[in-house]
Scaffold this active site. Structure first.
Site, short mmCIF file in Angstrom:
data_model
loop_
_atom_site.label_atom_id
_atom_site.label_comp_id
_atom_site.label_asym_id
_atom_site.label_seq_id
_atom_site.Cartn_x
_atom_site.Cartn_y
_atom_site.Cartn_z
N GLU B 29 38.17 7.89 -12.82
CA GLU B 29 37.15 8.33 -11.88
C GLU B 29 36.45 7.11 -11.29
O GLU B 29 35.51 6.58 -11.88
CB GLU B 29 36.19 9.27 -12.62
CG GLU B 29 36.96 10.44 -13.21
CD GLU B 29 36.11 11.34 -14.11
OE1 GLU B 29 34.89 11.14 -14.20
OE2 GLU B 29 36.69 12.28 -14.69
N LEU B 52 37.62 14.20 -10.33
CA LEU B 52 36.71 14.18 -11.50
C LEU B 52 37.17 15.26 -12.47
O LEU B 52 36.46 16.23 -12.74
CB LEU B 52 35.27 14.44 -11.05
CG LEU B 52 34.72 13.51 -9.97
CD1 LEU B 52 33.29 13.89 -9.62
CD2 LEU B 52 34.79 12.05 -10.42
N ALA B 53 38.36 15.10 -12.98
CA ALA B 53 38.99 16.15 -13.78
C ALA B 53 39.63 15.49 -14.99
O ALA B 53 40.80 15.09 -14.96
CB ALA B 53 40.03 16.89 -12.94
N GLU B 54 38.84 15.37 -16.05
CA GLU B 54 39.27 14.58 -17.22
C GLU B 54 40.54 15.14 -17.86
O GLU B 54 41.36 14.38 -18.38
CB GLU B 54 38.14 14.52 -18.26
CG GLU B 54 36.94 13.70 -17.82
CD GLU B 54 36.03 14.46 -16.86
OE1 GLU B 54 36.15 15.69 -16.76
OE2 GLU B 54 35.20 13.81 -16.21
N PHE B 77 32.31 8.70 -19.42
CA PHE B 77 31.35 8.87 -20.51
C PHE B 77 31.95 9.73 -21.63
O PHE B 77 32.64 10.73 -21.37
CB PHE B 77 30.06 9.49 -19.99
CG PHE B 77 29.32 8.59 -19.04
CD1 PHE B 77 28.50 7.57 -19.52
CD2 PHE B 77 29.47 8.72 -17.66
CE1 PHE B 77 27.84 6.72 -18.64
CE2 PHE B 77 28.81 7.87 -16.79
CZ PHE B 77 27.99 6.87 -17.28
N ALA B 78 31.63 9.38 -22.86
CA ALA B 78 32.24 10.03 -24.03
C ALA B 78 32.09 11.55 -24.04
O ALA B 78 33.03 12.25 -24.43
CB ALA B 78 31.69 9.42 -25.32
N PHE B 80 32.35 13.47 -21.68
CA PHE B 80 33.36 14.01 -20.76
C PHE B 80 34.71 14.19 -21.47
O PHE B 80 35.60 14.88 -20.97
CB PHE B 80 33.57 13.10 -19.55
CG PHE B 80 32.35 12.84 -18.69
CD1 PHE B 80 31.12 13.40 -19.00
CD2 PHE B 80 32.44 12.03 -17.57
CE1 PHE B 80 30.00 13.15 -18.21
CE2 PHE B 80 31.34 11.79 -16.77
CZ PHE B 80 30.11 12.34 -17.10
N HIS B 123 25.80 12.53 -21.15
CA HIS B 123 26.48 11.27 -20.85
C HIS B 123 26.48 10.34 -22.07
O HIS B 123 27.17 9.33 -22.07
CB HIS B 123 25.83 10.54 -19.68
CG HIS B 123 26.12 11.16 -18.35
ND1 HIS B 123 25.60 12.37 -17.96
CD2 HIS B 123 26.88 10.73 -17.31
CE1 HIS B 123 26.03 12.67 -16.74
NE2 HIS B 123 26.82 11.70 -16.32
#
Lengths: 322, 320
Positions: B29, B52-54, B77-78, B80, B123
């Site tokens: 991202e 934005l699609a982990e 960010f973790a 996520f 976050h």
């Protein structure tokens, strides 16, 4: 008859024998389960035309991703039925040393690269396989088999969108078998066809009769050509039906009997057998010989698996880390 | 030696590994936006922005890793990572085993976490122990720019999926980094300070708190050994146990909450394997079982502080 038609005819006959092999394998597998000789597993009875019709169009260097209902795909790709049975039974001679069981079988030597039993997992992995191919010099493609159940998950949409944006050579094959585990598709989707979603992502798509192997062979040939030459994704939906339950054993008490009966009347194997007979391509004797051949092969395969040893306990902790 | 920040160390490691191995690719991202210099050097095919699609980022990385590439993905960010659990845990972590060793998944997932930016609990969530509990994964969480660089280089070269946690509070703290191909092996703890009376075990931002505490303890006549775990999986048991055999006392300190955390694992290992050497119970100092607040003072107080470490050490030493 031209040379090209001869090749097509042979491929239909070959596809029929593959479908016979899949049917015989799956029914034997269910019988082994019923006899408590094998664990629970998911069959693809009724969906044989989709597996055979698509995979007959692939090259050896194309890569396949599949799911928990994978035996048809594996057999169509040329996997040894004995090693699949062995894997289902958790025997050391299975393709994954018995560590996968029926649900996540992969066979690197056949290009069946990744299998996830988490519905939608195969869709999450497919763009990465497409990315590897797109960054190589090869014109091979990735083919991912999934069902209508996976198509209702977010990851299907993420996968299709990324493959479109990145121009990845991925053929999405949705085997819309009308069942999502124990839930009928009509309960979870308003659309009848998964192919409709593809348009929103700029991905060409087509829905075809998944029970007619000649139709699937044709549609898949076009789809594979598109992905191979355009280096872009395509979605092919094979509209079919899961004739047995979600997982063996299953009494299918939840299945509408009329619906099941109507699909059984469109059995993909009977359909192509009678057409080939009617057209004079195959005689009843030739068909009988084909059935006998696959039945013998499946019986031998089951015996091989039953006779195979379980893995040693040391295998419990090997292959965890590279 | 040069002085750079951890954030710069991450980029240095990535650039050097991409030069070294053409199979290394980076996407995530904003990876191409922030790494525009990498795009210039390595091309748009190897450095990519993503949606934005982990889930699909991590799944794509796993699929690419299994078929010959070596992806480094940035999931920001973790917290996520919750969107990428199936892909990291069920696919990258398990499919090697489930395939009977036919495939490997050399990929690195970078995620930031910890207090420092007042970004709040969606976050900032030190969830590293989730991944320590998941088979097939390696987990690292460095505390210095040199270790950020050296561990990221090792992670990229590793044949296994590695989750690389970057403590937000450390990202812009400068530190010395050796010149050249600086590689830190995964699975090797760092004894930051030798001591004989008590062992302070930590990782990420609380390592510095332990070193501050050790200074105070030194003034009080107490010799504290400070160990930076650096790798949470595999854990360097030998270094831990050797230290506790020597000191007989241990305090484990981390910002992550206590229940089933890394501190619990370390305490259990010490109890199982060095019980005879213990002169006092192993103490855990951790963040509370609460989401991290955004408010700066609350966020800063979430992680154990030096005075709490000194107090815990003093209590431990008061036991005969």
């Amino acid at each position: 008859m031209t040379a090209i038609e001869t090749v097509v005819d042979r491929s239909v006959t070959e596809a029929l024998e593959t479908m016979m092999l899949i049917r015989t394998f799956e029914e034997k597998s269910a019988a082994l389960r019923a006899a408590n000789l094998s664990p629970n597993m998911c069959t693809s009875v009724g969906q044989e035309a989709s597996a055979a019709g698509v995979i007959k169009n692939l090259r050896e260097d194309d890569l396949i991703l599949t799911n928990h209902r994978s035996a048809g795909h594996l057999l169509a790709r040329g996997a040894e039925p004995g090693r699949i049975f062995a894997e289902i039974m958790g025997k050391s001679t299975g393709y994954c040393k018995g560590k996968s069981g029926s649900l996540h079988i992969s066979v690197k030597e056949l290009g069946v690269v990744l299998t996830s039993t988490i519905v939608g997992g195969e869709l999450s992995l497919a763009p990465g396989v497409g990315l590897s191919l797109s960054m190589s010099k090869s014109d091979a493609i990735a083919v991912v088999f999934f069902g209508d159940g996976a198509a209702t998950e977010g990851i299907f949409h993420e996968s299709l969108n990324l493959a479109a944006v990145w121009n990845l050579p991925v053929l999405y094959v949705c085997e819309n078998n009308q069942w999502q585990a124990y839930v009928h598709r009509k309960e979870t989707m308003l659309a009848d066809h998964v192919s409709e979603f593809a348009r929103a992502y700029g991905v060409p798509s087509k829905t075809v009769d998944g029970n007619d192997v000649e139709v699937v062979l044709d549609a898949a040939r076009n789809a594979v050509d598109y992905v191979r030459t355009m280096r872009k994704p395509y979605l092919l939906e094979t509209y079919t039906y899961r004739v047995r339950g979600h997982m063996e054993p299953d009494d299918q008490a939840y299945v509408d009997k009329e619906e099941l009966a109507s699909w059984k009347r469109r059995d993909p194997i009977s359909l192509i057998q009678s057409r080939l007979q009617r057209d004079g391509e195959l005689t009843q004797d030739e068909i009988d010989v084909m059935w006998q051949r696959v039945q013998q092969r499946v019986e031998d395969a089951a015996q091989f698996a039953l006779d195979s040893p379980y893995p040693g306990f040391d295998e419990m902790t090997t292959d965890v880390y590279a | 030696m040069r002085t750079i920040t951890a954030d710069e160390a991450i980029t240095e490691a990535l650039v050097e590994e991409m030069r070294r191995d053409s199979r290394v690719i980076a996407f995530g991202e904003g990876t191409a936006t922030k790494g525009y210099k990498l795009v210039e050097e390595f091309g748009a095919a190897r450095v990519r922005n993503t949606p934005l699609a982990e889930g699909i980022i991590a799944g794509t990385a796993a699929g690419a890793a299994a078929t010959g590439l070596r992806p480094v993905i940035d999931l920001l960010f973790a917290p996520f990572l919750t969107f990428a659990m199936d892909e990291i845990v069920n696919s990258a972590g398990k499919l090697r085993f489930l395939s009977g060793g036919q495939f490997s998944f050399p990929l690195v997932t970078v995620a930031r976490t910890g207090g420092g930016w007042a970004v709040g609990a969606q976050h900032n969530h030190n969830n590293e122990s989730w991944f320590v509990s998941s088979p097939g994964l390696k987990v690292v969480m460095p505390s210095t720019p040199a270790d950020f660089k050296g561990l990221l280089k090792s992670a990229i070269r590793d044949e296994n999926p590695v989750v690389f946690f970057a403590d937000i509070g450390l990202l812009f703290v400068p530190g010395e980094v050796p010149d050249g191909d600086h590689v830190v092996p995964i699975g090797k703890a760092d004894v930051k300070r030798e001591g004989s009376d008590i062992t302070l075990i930590s990782y990420a931002k609380t390592v510095q708190k332990c070193l501050e505490a050790a200074n105070v303890l030194q003034e009080n006549g107490v010799s504290a050994e400070v160990i930076d775990l650096r790798s949470l999986k595999p854990l360097d048991e030998a270094t831990l146990l050797a230290s506790v055999q020597k000191t007989g006392r241990a305090i484990v300190v981390h910002e992550a909450a206590g229940p089933c955390g890394v501190g619990a694992e370390v305490a259990a290992i010490i109890a199982e394997k060095a019980f005879g050497a213990l002169k006092a119970p192993v103490v855990r100092l951790t963040g509370p079982d609460a989401p991290a607040a955004a408010s700066f003072p609350l966020e800063a107080a979430y992680a154990p502080q030096a005075d709490a470490i000194v107090a815990a050490a003093t209590r431990s030493l008061s036991r005969a």
